[in-house]
Design a protein around this motif. Sequence first.
Motif, mmCIF file in Angstrom:
data_model
loop_
_atom_site.group_PDB
_atom_site.id
_atom_site.type_symbol
_atom_site.label_atom_id
_atom_site.label_comp_id
_atom_site.label_asym_id
_atom_site.label_seq_id
_atom_site.Cartn_x
_atom_site.Cartn_y
_atom_site.Cartn_z
ATOM 1 N N TYR A 1 0.834 -1.197 0.000
ATOM 2 C CA TYR A 1 0.000 0.000 0.000
ATOM 3 C C TYR A 1 0.873 1.254 0.000
ATOM 4 O O TYR A 1 0.630 2.202 -0.763
ATOM 5 C CB TYR A 1 -0.929 0.004 1.211
ATOM 6 C CG TYR A 1 -2.007 1.069 1.148
ATOM 7 C CD1 TYR A 1 -3.283 0.756 0.707
ATOM 8 C CD2 TYR A 1 -1.734 2.388 1.509
ATOM 9 C CE1 TYR A 1 -4.275 1.729 0.621
ATOM 10 C CE2 TYR A 1 -2.709 3.369 1.432
ATOM 11 C CZ TYR A 1 -3.972 3.036 0.992
ATOM 12 O OH TYR A 1 -4.944 4.001 0.916
ATOM 13 N N LEU A 2 1.885 1.264 0.853
ATOM 14 C CA LEU A 2 2.765 2.425 0.917
ATOM 15 C C LEU A 2 3.498 2.634 -0.413
ATOM 16 O O LEU A 2 3.622 3.770 -0.902
ATOM 17 C CB LEU A 2 3.772 2.270 2.053
ATOM 18 C CG LEU A 2 3.215 2.289 3.483
ATOM 19 C CD1 LEU A 2 4.328 2.067 4.491
ATOM 20 C CD2 LEU A 2 2.480 3.592 3.772
ATOM 21 N N TYR B 1 -2.815 12.738 4.060
ATOM 22 C CA TYR B 1 -1.508 13.164 3.553
ATOM 23 C C TYR B 1 -1.659 14.000 2.277
ATOM 24 O O TYR B 1 -1.039 15.061 2.124
ATOM 25 C CB TYR B 1 -0.652 11.924 3.291
ATOM 26 C CG TYR B 1 0.768 12.224 2.899
ATOM 27 C CD1 TYR B 1 1.727 12.482 3.876
ATOM 28 C CD2 TYR B 1 1.160 12.246 1.566
ATOM 29 C CE1 TYR B 1 3.041 12.747 3.523
ATOM 30 C CE2 TYR B 1 2.456 12.502 1.201
ATOM 31 C CZ TYR B 1 3.412 12.755 2.191
ATOM 32 O OH TYR B 1 4.714 13.031 1.837
ATOM 33 N N VAL B 2 -2.516 13.539 1.368
ATOM 34 C CA VAL B 2 -2.745 14.260 0.115
ATOM 35 C C VAL B 2 -3.337 15.636 0.394
ATOM 36 O O VAL B 2 -2.899 16.662 -0.161
ATOM 37 C CB VAL B 2 -3.648 13.441 -0.821
ATOM 38 C CG1 VAL B 2 -4.082 14.293 -2.017
ATOM 39 C CG2 VAL B 2 -2.950 12.193 -1.275
ATOM 40 N N ARG C 1 -3.596 8.048 3.751
ATOM 41 C CA ARG C 1 -3.411 8.514 2.374
ATOM 42 C C ARG C 1 -4.212 9.793 2.110
ATOM 43 O O ARG C 1 -3.676 10.782 1.588
ATOM 44 C CB ARG C 1 -3.829 7.420 1.409
ATOM 45 C CG ARG C 1 -3.744 7.830 -0.055
ATOM 46 C CD ARG C 1 -4.436 6.815 -0.942
ATOM 47 N NE ARG C 1 -4.360 7.187 -2.349
ATOM 48 C CZ ARG C 1 -5.005 6.546 -3.324
ATOM 49 N NH1 ARG C 1 -5.787 5.514 -3.032
ATOM 50 N NH2 ARG C 1 -4.884 6.946 -4.570
ATOM 51 N N ASN C 2 -5.485 9.765 2.455
ATOM 52 C CA ASN C 2 -6.355 10.929 2.188
ATOM 53 C C ASN C 2 -5.880 12.155 2.951
ATOM 54 O O ASN C 2 -5.858 13.280 2.400
ATOM 55 C CB ASN C 2 -7.795 10.595 2.567
ATOM 56 C CG ASN C 2 -8.392 9.539 1.661
ATOM 57 O OD1 ASN C 2 -7.958 9.351 0.525
ATOM 58 N ND2 ASN C 2 -9.390 8.818 2.151
ATOM 59 N N GLN D 1 2.551 1.868 -3.341
ATOM 60 C CA GLN D 1 1.644 2.294 -4.394
ATOM 61 C C GLN D 1 1.089 3.703 -4.164
ATOM 62 O O GLN D 1 0.978 4.491 -5.110
ATOM 63 C CB GLN D 1 0.485 1.305 -4.511
ATOM 64 C CG GLN D 1 -0.506 1.637 -5.625
ATOM 65 C CD GLN D 1 -1.593 0.588 -5.771
ATOM 66 O OE1 GLN D 1 -1.574 -0.446 -5.113
ATOM 67 N NE2 GLN D 1 -2.559 0.851 -6.650
ATOM 68 N N HIS D 2 0.766 4.012 -2.902
ATOM 69 C CA HIS D 2 0.035 5.245 -2.629
ATOM 70 C C HIS D 2 0.822 6.294 -1.831
ATOM 71 O O HIS D 2 0.536 7.486 -1.947
ATOM 72 C CB HIS D 2 -1.251 4.927 -1.862
ATOM 73 C CG HIS D 2 -2.180 4.014 -2.591
ATOM 74 N ND1 HIS D 2 -2.840 4.381 -3.743
ATOM 75 C CD2 HIS D 2 -2.555 2.726 -2.334
ATOM 76 C CE1 HIS D 2 -3.600 3.377 -4.158
ATOM 77 N NE2 HIS D 2 -3.439 2.360 -3.340
ATOM 78 N N LEU D 3 1.793 5.843 -1.037
ATOM 79 C CA LEU D 3 2.526 6.771 -0.170
ATOM 80 C C LEU D 3 4.015 6.421 -0.198
ATOM 81 O O LEU D 3 4.616 6.061 0.820
ATOM 82 C CB LEU D 3 1.995 6.680 1.275
ATOM 83 C CG LEU D 3 0.556 7.156 1.492
ATOM 84 C CD1 LEU D 3 0.020 6.638 2.829
ATOM 85 C CD2 LEU D 3 0.494 8.676 1.452
ATOM 86 N N ALA E 1 -4.898 12.658 10.273
ATOM 87 C CA ALA E 1 -5.084 11.283 9.802
ATOM 88 C C ALA E 1 -6.048 10.493 10.688
ATOM 89 O O ALA E 1 -6.649 9.524 10.231
ATOM 90 C CB ALA E 1 -3.735 10.575 9.730
ATOM 91 N N LEU F 1 -4.891 2.973 6.685
ATOM 92 C CA LEU F 1 -4.021 3.436 5.606
ATOM 93 C C LEU F 1 -4.764 4.337 4.633
ATOM 94 O O LEU F 1 -4.175 5.286 4.083
ATOM 95 C CB LEU F 1 -3.416 2.236 4.883
ATOM 96 C CG LEU F 1 -2.394 1.440 5.706
ATOM 97 C CD1 LEU F 1 -1.954 0.191 4.956
ATOM 98 C CD2 LEU F 1 -1.185 2.296 6.066
ATOM 99 N N ALA F 2 -6.045 4.062 4.435
ATOM 100 C CA ALA F 2 -6.837 4.971 3.586
ATOM 101 C C ALA F 2 -6.955 6.339 4.232
ATOM 102 O O ALA F 2 -6.848 7.376 3.553
ATOM 103 C CB ALA F 2 -8.223 4.374 3.343
#
Length: 400
Positions: free
Chosen positions: A312-313, A394-395, A391-392, A315-317, A354, A387-388
């Motif tokens: 996950y990290l 952080y963005v 991600r949200n 791919q997304h973070l 987060a 993790l979702a």
Amino acid sequence: MQICLTMSHNFDEIIPRLNTACYKYDKLNALFGSEDLIPLWVADMDFHTPDFVVEAIKKRASHEIYGYTFRPTSYEDAVIGWYKQRHGWEIKREWLAFSPGVVPALNMLVMSLTEPGDEIIVQPPVYAPFFGAVNDHQRKLVLNPLLCAKGHYAFDFQQLEKIISVRTRMLILCSPHNPVGRVWSRQELNRLAEICMRNNLLILSDEIHCDLVLPPNRHVPVATLSDEIAKNTITTISASKTFNLAGLATASVVIPDPGLKVKYEQLLAKLHLGMGNLFGALAAEAAYNHGNEWLDQLLDYLSQNFDFICNYLAQHLPAIKAFPLEGTYLAWLDFRRAGFSSHTELKTFMVQHAGIALSEGDTFGMGGDGFMRLNLACPRATLEKALARLRNAYVAYFSA
């Protein structure tokens, strides 16, 4: 006692823990200032305690008298049998002593086997109670920080040799290591033990996570390196991490040297802490006697959880890295290149943006700034949600 063994376990089951006087959940507001957090901090598991342990406790609880008790020889047999089978360590019965937990044991061992003013070496970043076990008893804390290079932690043997003095009496070892997830190799432990032996330092080895080692890694108990090293080593062990029994306050201390064991047990007796918990001994005995298949399933699930985090990290973070996990169920996350100006900013972001409660890296001492420790011993759906959120948040945070 007849126990009904569980052939498979549903680690995906979500088990509500709020309003059960659960430290991990019910202390969120007091410690983090918010209740709306996903708690992935305290090192206990969100999985159901194994059925064979629950059944053993229920059977004894039905007796309805919970008076003064002692640990029967069957408890010692279970400990001895487990460590021989899982780790190839033949523990002698006369080596075993009791403690109401590994942390109390660390403190009592420091108090009974060293003197005020003695120097004790700790290797950060490391489990925070190690520092208190030294500082709270007028001993002098001496730090030998782990080396960290190219995503790998190692002992700093050269620095260790330099900091030992005539006042240095003990080294406290975390094996497997919390929080960085290392499982020390036999070669590394031999070199560490050789330095300690040559300088007359006792080794106090906290091996509470020894069962939680992800294949193909193998835990090596320090006391199995040689008979000479065993006599210079005190090892703390417990079923509490492996089988989620931390609330039952039961641990063992393995002390092969009779003189050291007498000193420890004298303090244990003075503090009147030796009787222990009726259900703790019973639960540990059931776990050790019947827990092999359950533990193998657990380790497989934990390994998949860690793989999920890493994927996950990536791919997304990708700015956040997870250090390799060899043992424990605690992922060591590196945020140093994620754009935060300070560790304080990182901590504030994690809670206020987060909505995730992690163990803050700076609590593990030198080398912890910029890191967070994540407890992955939870259903995968919980990890996915956390993790979702990360991600949200952080963005949004870095897009503002």
